[in-house]
Design a protein around this motif. Structure first.
Motif, PDB file in Angstrom:
ATOM      1  N   GLY A   7     -11.907  -7.542  16.513  1.00 40.17           N
ATOM      2  CA  GLY A   7     -12.382  -6.641  15.556  1.00 40.17           C
ATOM      3  C   GLY A   7     -13.438  -7.338  14.723  1.00 40.17           C
ATOM      4  N   ALA A   8     -14.385  -8.061  15.272  1.00 39.68           N
ATOM      5  CA  ALA A   8     -15.317  -8.784  14.892  1.00 39.68           C
ATOM      6  C   ALA A   8     -16.697  -7.798  14.404  1.00 39.68           C
ATOM      7  N   SER A   9     -17.136  -8.291  13.131  1.00 40.98           N
ATOM      8  CA  SER A   9     -18.459  -7.279  12.983  1.00 40.98           C
ATOM      9  C   SER A   9     -19.488  -7.865  13.573  1.00 40.98           C
ATOM     10  N   LEU A  10     -20.596  -7.065  13.352  1.00 42.82           N
ATOM     11  CA  LEU A  10     -22.006  -7.493  14.018  1.00 42.82           C
ATOM     12  C   LEU A  10     -22.329  -8.703  13.646  1.00 42.82           C
ATOM     13  N   ALA A  11     -22.474  -8.952  12.425  1.00 40.54           N
ATOM     14  CA  ALA A  11     -22.819 -10.437  11.840  1.00 40.54           C
ATOM     15  C   ALA A  11     -21.875 -11.369  12.419  1.00 40.54           C
ATOM     16  N   GLU A  12     -20.583 -11.247  12.463  1.00 36.70           N
ATOM     17  CA  GLU A  12     -19.732 -12.209  12.868  1.00 36.70           C
ATOM     18  C   GLU A  12     -19.956 -12.479  14.502  1.00 36.70           C
ATOM     19  N   ALA A  13     -20.246 -11.456  15.249  1.00 36.75           N
ATOM     20  CA  ALA A  13     -20.560 -11.629  16.640  1.00 36.75           C
ATOM     21  C   ALA A  13     -21.856 -12.307  16.849  1.00 36.75           C
ATOM     22  N   GLN A  14     -22.917 -11.992  15.952  1.00 39.10           N
ATOM     23  CA  GLN A  14     -24.015 -13.064  15.992  1.00 39.10           C
ATOM     24  C   GLN A  14     -23.572 -14.353  15.717  1.00 39.10           C
ATOM     25  N   TRP A  15     -22.990 -14.703  14.902  1.00 36.33           N
ATOM     26  CA  TRP A  15     -22.390 -16.125  14.563  1.00 36.33           C
ATOM     27  C   TRP A  15     -21.433 -16.707  15.586  1.00 36.33           C
ATOM     28  N   ILE A  16     -20.946 -16.034  16.636  1.00 41.64           N
ATOM     29  CA  ILE A  16     -20.119 -16.721  17.741  1.00 41.64           C
ATOM     30  C   ILE A  16     -21.224 -17.237  18.607  1.00 41.64           C
ATOM     31  N   SER A  17     -22.477 -16.519  18.689  1.00 36.74           N
ATOM     32  CA  SER A  17     -23.515 -17.303  19.389  1.00 36.74           C
ATOM     33  C   SER A  17     -24.394 -18.209  18.765  1.00 36.74           C
TER      34      SER A  17
ATOM     35  N   LEU B 222     -13.030 -18.718  15.819  1.00 36.91           N
ATOM     36  CA  LEU B 222     -13.879 -18.818  17.045  1.00 36.91           C
ATOM     37  C   LEU B 222     -15.184 -19.415  16.760  1.00 36.91           C
ATOM     38  N   ILE B 223     -15.735 -18.932  15.542  1.00 36.89           N
ATOM     39  CA  ILE B 223     -17.180 -19.486  15.096  1.00 36.89           C
ATOM     40  C   ILE B 223     -17.039 -20.863  14.958  1.00 36.89           C
ATOM     41  N   ALA B 224     -15.821 -21.477  14.255  1.00 33.52           N
ATOM     42  CA  ALA B 224     -16.033 -22.684  13.980  1.00 33.52           C
ATOM     43  C   ALA B 224     -15.633 -23.561  15.241  1.00 33.52           C
ATOM     44  N   PHE B 225     -14.946 -23.250  16.132  1.00 33.19           N
ATOM     45  CA  PHE B 225     -14.809 -23.885  17.368  1.00 33.19           C
ATOM     46  C   PHE B 225     -16.025 -23.784  18.321  1.00 33.19           C
ATOM     47  N   ARG B 226     -16.560 -22.877  18.004  1.00 35.47           N
ATOM     48  CA  ARG B 226     -18.097 -22.618  18.875  1.00 35.47           C
ATOM     49  C   ARG B 226     -19.077 -23.664  18.527  1.00 35.47           C
ATOM     50  N   ALA B 227     -18.952 -23.981  17.077  1.00 39.35           N
ATOM     51  CA  ALA B 227     -19.916 -25.014  16.416  1.00 39.35           C
ATOM     52  C   ALA B 227     -19.477 -26.162  16.945  1.00 39.35           C
ATOM     53  N   ILE B 228     -18.140 -26.432  17.380  1.00 43.31           N
ATOM     54  CA  ILE B 228     -17.926 -27.774  17.895  1.00 43.31           C
ATOM     55  C   ILE B 228     -18.003 -28.126  19.320  1.00 43.31           C
ATOM     56  N   GLN B 229     -17.866 -26.853  19.881  1.00 42.39           N
ATOM     57  CA  GLN B 229     -18.593 -26.762  21.296  1.00 42.39           C
ATOM     58  C   GLN B 229     -20.006 -27.246  21.273  1.00 42.39           C
ATOM     59  N   GLY B 230     -20.792 -26.789  20.447  1.00 42.79           N
ATOM     60  CA  GLY B 230     -22.188 -26.839  20.488  1.00 42.79           C
ATOM     61  C   GLY B 230     -22.430 -28.505  20.187  1.00 42.79           C
ATOM     62  N   ILE B 231     -21.386 -29.191  19.504  1.00 46.98           N
ATOM     63  CA  ILE B 231     -21.561 -30.639  19.347  1.00 46.98           C
ATOM     64  C   ILE B 231     -21.442 -31.388  20.729  1.00 46.98           C
ATOM     65  N   GLY B 232     -20.275 -30.986  21.235  1.00 42.06           N
ATOM     66  CA  GLY B 232     -20.073 -31.635  22.407  1.00 42.06           C
ATOM     67  C   GLY B 232     -21.310 -31.240  23.526  1.00 42.06           C
TER      68      GLY B 232
END
Length: 294
Positions: free
Chosen positions: A60-70, A120-130
């Motif tokens: 149920g993510a909005s368009l803005a949330e979907a953008q931030w997942i990336s 999901l957005i928070a853990f995607r940011a941690i993924q980016g650090i890795g």
């Protein structure tokens, strides 16, 4: 006398003579682990783009949330990649590389079980650090493990494999989603676990540890300022199109630009900066980066 003999023996070691830390019989494990680690980042990004509509419907993510997942992943990766590369020089490439892979797959598992878009957005940011530690390490460890005459071929194999995994990502993503339905998007993150564990095993069990090449300090302050500056700019540009977010877009962009200038001033003051600003005096370097920016 024994010290002199050790020095002489060391200088005649095949590994040292070739200017590498890895014996010839073990170099193939370096190449395989680097290819697997690179595949983690490339497959993850390309498959996720295909799976985004399914992910939005399921969470149920909005368009803005979907953008931030990336965006969250791309932001921390791009802002911290120079600091991640420096970590390999500071602590040793194998150690830094393994740390980056471990952080990436741990964050991937957390993404696979995320209950809502914000987590999901928070853990995607941690993924980016890795990934910021892992991505520069994959190429650097190949360059350090192979002697100059063999290095070009090894890097060519790595680059070809990386291009192949990037191209296969959307095909695999489309096939899996069509076959198993929208809910299978979580498996996209879970698939990183076996690939990452194989890579870590090869590095720890088959590859010797390398010695750090520099004792330079990590520019964590610069990394934090870059992350905040680019994060605010990205947020401001995204908020322009978000429902009810237009009021916040201008202050965020202004704050991002101010922090970007603070970052530049901070880097000029640092003894070991994350990026040497003097490089931008080279016209070819500055022009290539400007083209990439646009």
């Amino acid at each position: 006398m024994s010290s002199a003999n050790e020095t002489t023996a060391d200088s005649h070691s095949p590994t040292r003579a070739n200017g590498t830390f890895c014996p010839q019989t073990q170099r193939k494990f370096v190449l395989v682990s680097a290819i697997l680690a690179s595949a983690l980042g490339f497959i993850d990004g390309s498959i996720l783009a295909i799976a985004m509509p399914a992910l939005r419907a399921d969470l149920g993510a909005s368009l803005a949330e979907a953008q931030w997942i990336s965006n969250a992943y791309a932001l921390t990766l791009s802002a911290l990649i120079l600091a991640g590369g420096a970590a390999g020089d500071r602590f040793g490439l194998r150690r830094a590389f393994v740390t980056g892979i471990a952080l990436f797959i741990a964050a991937s598992l957390a993404c696979a079980v995320a209950p809502d878009p914000a987590i999901l957005i928070a853990f995607r940011a941690i993924q980016g650090i890795g990934a910021a530690i892992m991505v520069p390490g994959s190429l650097a460890i190949i360059a350090k493990a192979y002697p100059k005459k063999e290095r070009g071929r090894a890097i060519g194999i790595w680059a070809a494999a990386s291009a192949l995994t990037t191209a296969l990502g959307p095909v695999l993503g489309g096939f899996v989603l069509t076959t198993f339905g929208n809910g299978v998007w979580r498996a996209i993150f879970a698939i990183n676990l076996p690939l990452g564990l194989i890579s870590i095993y090869l590095l720890l069990a088959k590859v010797p540890a390398d010695k750090p090449t520099e004792k330079r300090s990590l520019d964590l302050g610069g990394a934090a300022l870059a992350t905040l500056a680019f994060g605010l700019l990205a947020y401001g540009l995204t908020a322009m199109n978000a429902k009810g977010g237009g009021m916040l877009s201008t202050p965020a962009i202004v704050a991002g630009v101010v922090l970007l200038f603070v970052f530049i001033a901070y880097e000029r003051w640092q003894r070991d900066p994350m990026i040497d600003l003097g490089l931008f005096r080279i016209r070819a370097f500055a022009g290539a980066n400007l083209a990439t920016f646009f």
